[in-house]
Design an enzyme around this catalytic site. Structure first.
Site, PDB file in Angstrom:
ATOM      1  N   GLU A  78       0.930  -8.786   9.466  1.00 29.53           N
ATOM      2  CA  GLU A  78       1.672  -8.204  10.964  1.00 29.53           C
ATOM      3  C   GLU A  78       1.067  -7.823  11.810  1.00 29.53           C
ATOM      4  O   GLU A  78      -0.187  -8.520  11.931  1.00 29.53           O
ATOM      5  CB  GLU A  78       0.863  -6.221   9.910  1.00 29.53           C
ATOM      6  CG  GLU A  78      -0.408  -6.334   9.450  1.00 29.53           C
ATOM      7  CD  GLU A  78      -0.614  -4.760  10.595  1.00 29.53           C
ATOM      8  OE1 GLU A  78      -0.372  -4.378  11.535  1.00 29.53           O
ATOM      9  OE2 GLU A  78      -1.921  -4.584   9.956  1.00 29.53           O
ATOM     10  N   ASP A  91       6.065   4.024   4.629  1.00 27.20           N
ATOM     11  CA  ASP A  91       6.512   3.018   5.523  1.00 27.20           C
ATOM     12  C   ASP A  91       6.570   2.004   4.942  1.00 27.20           C
ATOM     13  O   ASP A  91       7.586   0.338   5.431  1.00 27.20           O
ATOM     14  CB  ASP A  91       6.584   2.836   7.198  1.00 27.20           C
ATOM     15  CG  ASP A  91       5.044   2.156   7.163  1.00 27.20           C
ATOM     16  OD1 ASP A  91       4.565   2.949   6.321  1.00 27.20           O
ATOM     17  OD2 ASP A  91       4.673   1.425   8.343  1.00 27.20           O
ATOM     18  N   HIS A 146       1.080  -1.287  -0.411  1.00 26.07           N
ATOM     19  CA  HIS A 146      -0.429   0.167   0.144  1.00 26.07           C
ATOM     20  C   HIS A 146       1.206   0.992  -0.006  1.00 26.07           C
ATOM     21  O   HIS A 146       2.097   0.767   0.336  1.00 26.07           O
ATOM     22  CB  HIS A 146      -0.926   0.274   1.022  1.00 26.07           C
ATOM     23  CG  HIS A 146      -0.103   0.482   2.531  1.00 26.07           C
ATOM     24  ND1 HIS A 146       0.174  -0.826   3.215  1.00 26.07           N
ATOM     25  CD2 HIS A 146      -0.293   0.709   3.616  1.00 26.07           C
ATOM     26  CE1 HIS A 146       0.699  -0.617   4.704  1.00 26.07           C
ATOM     27  NE2 HIS A 146       0.619   0.463   4.374  1.00 26.07           N
TER      28      HIS A 146
END
EC number: 3.1.27.-
Lengths: 599, 820
Positions: free
Chosen positions: A203, A72, A68
């Site tokens: 994640e 980061d 995305h």
């Protein structure tokens, strides 16, 4: 032994910059190429020297996948492709490709021009990098090369965020990027099918947290904004150009409409227009409600939110301003903050995390006297609020996703070590799969079973079906046949067909086993005893006593002979073909136990 | 150290030593170490520790604490290393037995915290920083650190393993620096024990059957020969070469990639007379597979000094894959040319045909290496330009499927390569690189034909098209001119006629990347050929200029920006639109209006920035439409720019203003207004006129507003501009002389408001005298110095860092784990 290797260069036990190298069946893939906002030197980028050591980058890496548009996850991409020298394909979804350059450009301007940083990528580099991007659609299987394929799944989190399945042959890895398992005002929940990958890389930002109700957080936010505006104060909301900003805009827009508030809401630097454009363009990526009502009313055409002009900051009266950048480290948000900080009626709401070295970080840690240029001190009297609107899955959501995908192994990234440890145990207990949490630079190696696809001949299948057993995907079945390897293909056929195809004559091979029995009687009598015994034990089989004295059980032949040295011992010769291997072995073991005593 | 920092330090050390207090941000500790490094580089570490006893206390506390986080432990190890890098401070810490406790067996090394890679990494980095003096060497030997470093070479963490290897090199270098000086190839028996131990370990590793161990040894050696320049390295090579020879005897050669790196590293540092080394390199080239040997061959050819025979062998290896392709696809004998010698190599053919990945890998590697070699002065001579061109064209044809090889091998190659984007990209890059050379017309025609094939093909991906455009540009720009004429040669002319319709089609591509690459190509071509009659004729006969103009309204902002640049360039050469016709009078003028419209209304920054670049270029080059009424033009542009939200557009507005100023008042003496020779003052008559013009175009107000812009580079640029103006307009006098007159006073008051952020009030028309007075009254030099600092220098200061870390204590909530 085939294996999957995973090495995080970033996001290994940290929430800094995601960059994970995956090696699967000889293919090397980089998952995300993020930047750490907390550093202003080379440390902001992942250390790519570990890959460049393996020779030319473009030869070593088969592709880069970006989950995305957050920096980061994509901030180091132009550096990697235009300065380090990667010239291969980069995959991301269409909205990510459209929005990435906006955020990269914003950051470049802050880094290079405002802070005077050298050795940073240029606008031209961002464009050239974006030209290397291959856009992928949701659920579309993209063939990177003959063997490597990828597929994107909806991840929620921000517009265009995707999880990716990477597959080579029968081996597969799923990388979630950042995802959200609960729908919000403009995005849906992440979803993946039961793809049973060898490895799920997920994640784990909120590895130990069960987040409070989003409604409560939203109510709190609206209450604070409302109160401030009611008492005539101004509200500053520092945001990054696209992402959470749009969620908060919808929230305020709906609230303003419902309560009938008149105070103006502004969005800085022409971003409303830009955001509008992208959200309209990528409406299929939003949630069901927005998609359904889009024809009657586009949620992103805000009635109350107007473009901000610098002069408005000095206007009297209440107002709400969304301004960039999100950490109050430069530009318009910082300029407005300086103007409004001295008035206790005003409020600043920080909707996201701020790195050290920014004004945002200072005020969030409670500092109220800020040193400015020329040793001036800015006293912060305005109210400071932090409200996390980041859209990550919480512990429950992560478990839900693991349950959905049914992976063989799980690997945690993008989280803090201590929290990961907790989640790791939970996953291992609940799903009975191995869970890993490598630190940056550590390699996890997972052996995988080699799986070779084999074609089965129709004849063989029909024969199996004729036995009355329908194939069942969940129950493995034993199937006998002859494996033919020809032109790099594997086929299982009946032995007759194999003989025919290969032009070979049939030779029968029988296995013979000797069983010693203590029996003083003659061989014929022993054979009769064997026959009677087997007849009584093997009721479902055809047991025969042949005229020549031998006994048969199906195709298995048993003959009794005298022992050459010991007349008190008889030797039973049990012989069978490979088709009756199971029965042959069973009979041998049965006879080895001896015959029942004659009554 | 700053007194304020010194004051904050004890509290911070207390926080760091307290396991209950989380540290604010994972970058803080890194920044803290940066700061300590800077402080100790600037002064005495010993003094620092004596003045701030809390630092040593922190290190002792860390040792005692049981439940300290691994991050703090790692930080402390690195911190101790920074202090102990100075020998007297090392002795000081040694007195307290602190160093053995931190780095010896009794320290973290033996504890549970050692399982954390960050602690192992901190241990290595600490020792690396510490190992700067003989005392450190003795310490390392005494605490048995070298053995630990050996074992850390095989650490599961790449970072730790790599750092361990680098530390070994550092220690070896430190140990050898003393005894080796002045001696040529010192005998191994003279080497210090520590060096002996390390070299012995390397030798053992080279003999190991475990490939990772061989790789580790080779990578250490690569760093040794890359970084250490003492004569002892030659002795080391002599000592190690038998081990390398033994590696080469194995089949396959273990750790071949690392071996190649190592040998190249030795070759770069060794004197050219080392015959043994060249023999080893030749032997390695012949032992490795074609894929493995490619990087070595390329490295050898890049060496400045190397025997011709070895260069020939190396070049042969790079040429092999291309020779095989040429041979397989050869329609007629003799096509191989100079590559002939490299052809027929069965190993290369075997690799090419073994599998698609192997074939693609080998070809891409060879093409990339040859492409990189092409522009180097040390490239092999004679350079087989013609066969290489032939090979590139053939590969591209095999990839597109347009080649019809008759041989079996050719057919198989065709099946492997057809549609392969990776090879297409590599071959197009290579073809572009070859445009630096020449070729016979027949072959150049083939080059153009294959490029055209790719530009036309619907199969070409956007990246392939981009590279095809780049290669085409390279070949077009090198086209020979017709003798005695400055125009294009007939072949190029012919190609252009075929190319422009293709470009036209590509400018209409649904893919923005393709439209953009097409526009970039057009801009470059026009920049070089705008004056060539043949080009002008072909372009004007096509619809390309019209289409380019249409792309000014493209939905994609990148494309709009490229269209602005392209139309700007076309217009500079009078090629922007069809020749003036009765129906379309003043077509050129409408472009200026259209670009001004983009500047005022486009919602994206890129097109507006591109407009400003075009306008600045037009003004500088005296574009006819601009030169007609430059004053009106500049006034219009500055008015549009002053309201722009993108500071880069505003900064470019200042650039344009500066060009205008230079045209009015004369060039700047140097780019830097503070240069030794300031610009000469303008003659009074000219100056008065110029100041009046500046007033009319409101340049002065624009620049003064920009001086207080919230974006630093805008303010910086404005400061430079005003300094230049002051030097021209008011070279004499000091700031104190100015400030008189009611006009100046009111302007000064307005400026103060602007500075405070209230920019609503206009400045009004200024008299030239007031301008001069005002310029003298502003402390532009002081402002320039302030602006030279980065905009976040206050937040980045050490004091701010310490304050932030202290403030974060207890303030950490959910935000600790948040990112976006």
């Amino acid at each position: 032994m085939p294996e999957i290797r995973v090495t995080p260069l970033g996001a290994g036990q940290d929430v800094g910059r995601s960059c994970i190298l995956v090696s699967i069946a000889g293919k090397n893939v980089m998952l995300d190429c993020g930047m750490h906002m907390g550093f202003s030197d080379d440390r902001r980028f992942p250390d790519f020297s570990y890959i460049t050591r393996s020779g030319r980058l473009t030869d070593f890496l088969d592709c880069v996948i970006i989950s995305h548009f957050h920096l980061d996850h994509c901030g180091a991409l132009p550096y990697f492709s235009e300065m380090v020298g990667y010239d291969g394909p980069i995959y991301m979804t269409q909205p990510t490709q459209a929005i990435c350059p906006i955020l990269l450009e914003d950051y470049r301007k802050i880094a290079v021009d405002k802070k005077g940083e050298a050795r940073f990528f240029t606008s031209q580099m961002i464009k050239d990098c974006m030209k290397k991007v291959v856009a992928v659609h949701l659920h579309q299987t993209v063939q990177v090369d003959d063997e490597l394929e990828i597929k994107a799944y909806y991840a929620g989190h921000v517009l265009g965020a995707a999880m990716f399945q990477i597959k080579v042959g029968s081996e597969s890895v799923v990388y979630t990027g950042d995802y959200n398992m609960t729908p919000d005002r403009h995005l849906g929940a992440a979803w993946i099918d039961k793809c049973r990958p060898n490895l799920l890389i997920t994640e784990s930002t909120y590895a130990t947290t069960i987040r409070d109700s989003k409604r409560c957080r939203e109510r709190d936010f609206l209450k604070k904004v409302h109160e401030t505006v009611e008492r005539g104060g101004k509200v500053l909301i520092p945001v990054f150009a696209l992402g959470r900003a749009q969620e908060l805009c919808i929230l305020l827009e709906t609230f303003w409409e419902r309560v009938g508030l008149k105070a103006p809401i502004y969005f800085s630097t022409g971003l409303t227009e830009k955001a509008n454009h992208y959200y309209k363009l990528f409406i299929p990526w939003t949630n069901q409600k927005i998609r359904k009502t889009f024809v009657q009313r586009n949620m992103f055409e805000f009635k109350h939110i107007k473009a901000f002009d610098r002069a408005f900051a000095d206007s009297p009266g209440p107002m709400v301003v969304f301004a960039t950048p999100g950490m109050l480290h430069a530009g318009q948000s910082l300029q407005i903050f300086r103007k409004w900080a001295g008035n206790e009626k005003n409020m600043v709401i920080m909707p996201g995390y701020c790195v050290q070295g920014t004004v945002g970080h200072k005020i969030l840690s409670g500092q109220r006297k800020l040193e400015m240029e020329g040793r001036q001190v800015l006293e912060v009297k305005m109210q400071v609020e932090y409200m996390s609107f980041s859209a990550h899955a919480d512990a429950k959501g992560i478990m839900q996703l693991v349950g959905q995908a049914e992976p063989e192994n799980v690997l945690l990234v993008h989280g803090e070590a201590k929290k990961m440890e907790f989640l790791k145990q939970k996953i291992e207990q609940e799903f009975r799969v191995s869970c890993y949490m490598p630190a940056n630079g550590e390699t996890v190696t997972l052996p995988t079973s080699p799986s070779i696809p084999v074609g089965i001949s129709l004849g063989l299948l029909k024969r199996e079906m004729a036995q009355g057993l329908l194939p069942d995907a969940k129950k493995p079945r034993l199937l006998h046949g002859t494996l033919i390897m020809k032109d790099s293909n594997f086929r299982l056929v009946s032995s007759e067909q194999a003989l025919k195809e290969l032009g070979l004559a049939e030779h029968q091979l029988r296995f013979t086993c000797r069983v010693h029995l203590h029996d003083t009687r003659k061989e014929q009598e022993t054979a009769v005893r064997v026959y009677s015994h087997l007849k009584s034990v093997l009721k479902d089989h055809c047991v025969q006593h042949l005229p020549d004295g031998s006994v048969t059980v199906e195709s298995i032949l048993i003959q009794a002979a005298a022992h050459s040295e010991d007349p008190g011992t008889k030797v039973l010769l049990v012989s069978w073909t490979y088709q009756d291997e199971e029965l042959g072995s069973y009979l041998t073991s049965l006879l080895k136990k001896g015959l029942p005593q004659a009554s | 150290m700053d007194p304020e920092c010194s004051r904050l330090l004890p509290a911070l050390c207390a926080v760091l030593a307290d396991p209950r207090q989380p540290v604010a941000d994972d970058t803080c500790l890194e920044k803290l170490l940066d700061w300590f490094t800077a402080v100790t580089e600037a002064g005495s570490s010993l003094l620092l520790l004596q003045e701030n006893p809390c630092l040593v206390e922190l290190l002792f506390h860390v040792l005692k604490s049981q439940d300290l986080s691994s991050r703090i432990l790692s930080f402390s190890l690195r911190l101790a290393g920074i202090f102990a890098a100075q020998e007297n401070c090392f002795q000081y810490l040694q007195q307290g037995e602190l160093l053995p406790m931190l780095f010896g067996e009794v320290g973290p090394l033996g504890g549970t915290s050692w399982t954390a890679p960050t602690v192992r990494s901190g241990w290595i980095q600490g020792l690396h920083t510490l190992a700067q003096h003989p005392s450190a060497l003795r310490f390392l030997a005494a605490c048995g650190a070298v053995d630990t470093i050996f074992s850390l070479q095989g650490d599961p963490s790449l970072f730790v393993a790599s750092a361990a290897g680098q530390l070994l090199v550092h220690i070896l270098d430190l140990a050898m620096r003393g005894p080796a000086e002045g001696h040529r190839s010192p005998q191994a028996c003279d080497w210090p024990a520590c060096a002996q131990k390390i070299v012995g370990h390397i030798e053992d590793s080279l003999c190991s059957t475990a490939i990772p161990q061989v790789t580790q040894a080779l990578s250490v050696l690569t760093t040794v020969f890359g970084h250490c320049h003492g004569l002892w390295t030659q002795g080391l090579w002599v000592r190690l070469s038998p081990f390398v020879a033994r590696l080469l005897e194995k089949d396959p050669v273990p750790a071949s990639h690392s071996l190649v790196d190592f040998l190249l590293s030795v070759a770069r540092s060794a004197p050219s007379s080392d015959r043994g080394l060249w023999e080893t390199l030749a032997q390695t080239l012949s032992h490795l597979s074609p894929t493995q040997a490619g990087p070595l061959a390329f490295g050898i050819l890049k060496l400045q000094d190397c025997p011709q025979a070895l260069r020939t062998q190396a070049f042969g290896i790079l040429l092999q894959p291309l020779a095989c392709v040429l041979e397989a696809a050869a329609q007629a004998p003799g096509a191989l040319g100079l590559l002939g010698a490299a052809a027929g190599d069965s190993v290369a053919v075997g690799t090419l045909l073994s599998s698609r990945p192997a074939c693609v890998g080998l070809l891409c590697c060879a093409l990339a290496h040859l492409g990189l070699l092409q522009p180097l002065p040390q490239r092999p001579s004679p350079w087989p330009q013609v066969p290489l061109l032939g090979a590139a064209v053939t590969i591209l044809r095999l990839c597109s499927g347009s080649a019809a090889p008759t041989s079996d091998v050719g057919g198989r190659l065709c099946a492997i390569l057809v549609g392969c984007g990776r090879v297409q990209r590599a071959a197009l890059d290579f073809l572009g690189a070859l445009s630096q050379g020449t070729g016979p017309q027949e072959l150049v025609t083939q080059v153009f034909s294959v490029l055209l094939e790719y530009l036309v093909s619907p199969e070409s991906s956007s990246m392939v098209l981009k590279k095809a455009f780049q290669a085409t540009l390279g070949w077009l720009l090198r086209s020979p001119k017709t003798p005695g004429c400055c125009d294009l040669d007939p072949h190029t002319q012919l190609f252009l006629r075929e190319l422009l319709p293709v470009l036209q089609k590509r400018l209409c591509s649904p893919c923005w990347e393709v439209r953009d690459s097409g526009l970039e190509f057009l801009t470059q071509m026009t920049r070089h050929w705008g004056g060539q009659a043949g080009f002008r004729q072909a372009l004007l006969a096509s619809e390309v200029p019209e289409l380019t103009k249409q792309l000014l309204r493209d939905p994609e902002s990148y494309v709009r920006a490229s269209a602005v640049t392209a139309t700007g360039q076309l217009s500079s050469w009078g090629l922007c639109a069809t020749p003036a016709s009765p129906e379309r009078p003043g077509a050129q003028q409408s472009l200026l209006a259209e670009l001004l419209h983009i500047l005022s209304t486009d919602s994206e920054g890129f097109p507006r920035r591109a407009v400003m670049q075009v306008f600045t270029e037009w003004l500088r080059d005296g574009h006819t439409d601009v030169a007609e009424d430059a004053e009106r033009f500049v006034a219009g542009v500055l008015q549009a720019v002053s309201r722009d939200l993108d500071w880069e557009v505003r900064a470019q507005g200042l650039e344009l203003a500066l060009v205008f100023l230079e045209q009015l008042l004369g060039q700047r003496g140097s780019h830097c207004p503070c240069a030794v020779a300031p610009p000469e003052a303008a003659p009074p008559g000219l100056l008065a006129h110029a100041l009046q013009v500046l007033g009319r175009v409101q340049l002065f107000e624009f620049a003064l507003r920009a001086l207080f812009d919230c974006d630093r580079p805008v303010a910086q640029k404005s400061c430079d501009l005003l300094l230049f103006l002051r030097a021209k307009a008011a070279p004499c006098g000091s700031p104190r002389e100015a400030g008189d007159g009611p006009n100046v006073a009111s302007v000064g008051a307005t400026l103060q408001k602007w500075q405070a952020g209230e920019q609503g009030q206009p400045l009004g028309l200024l008299e030239p005298a007031a301008v001069v007075a005002l310029l003298r009254s502003i402390d532009l030099e002081g402002l320039r110095d302030t602006l030279a600092e980065s905009s976040d220098h206050v937040e980045k200061s050490p004091q701010s860092l310490l304050q932030d870390m202290l403030a974060a204590v207890g303030a950490l909530g959910e935000s600790g784990a948040d990112c976006y």
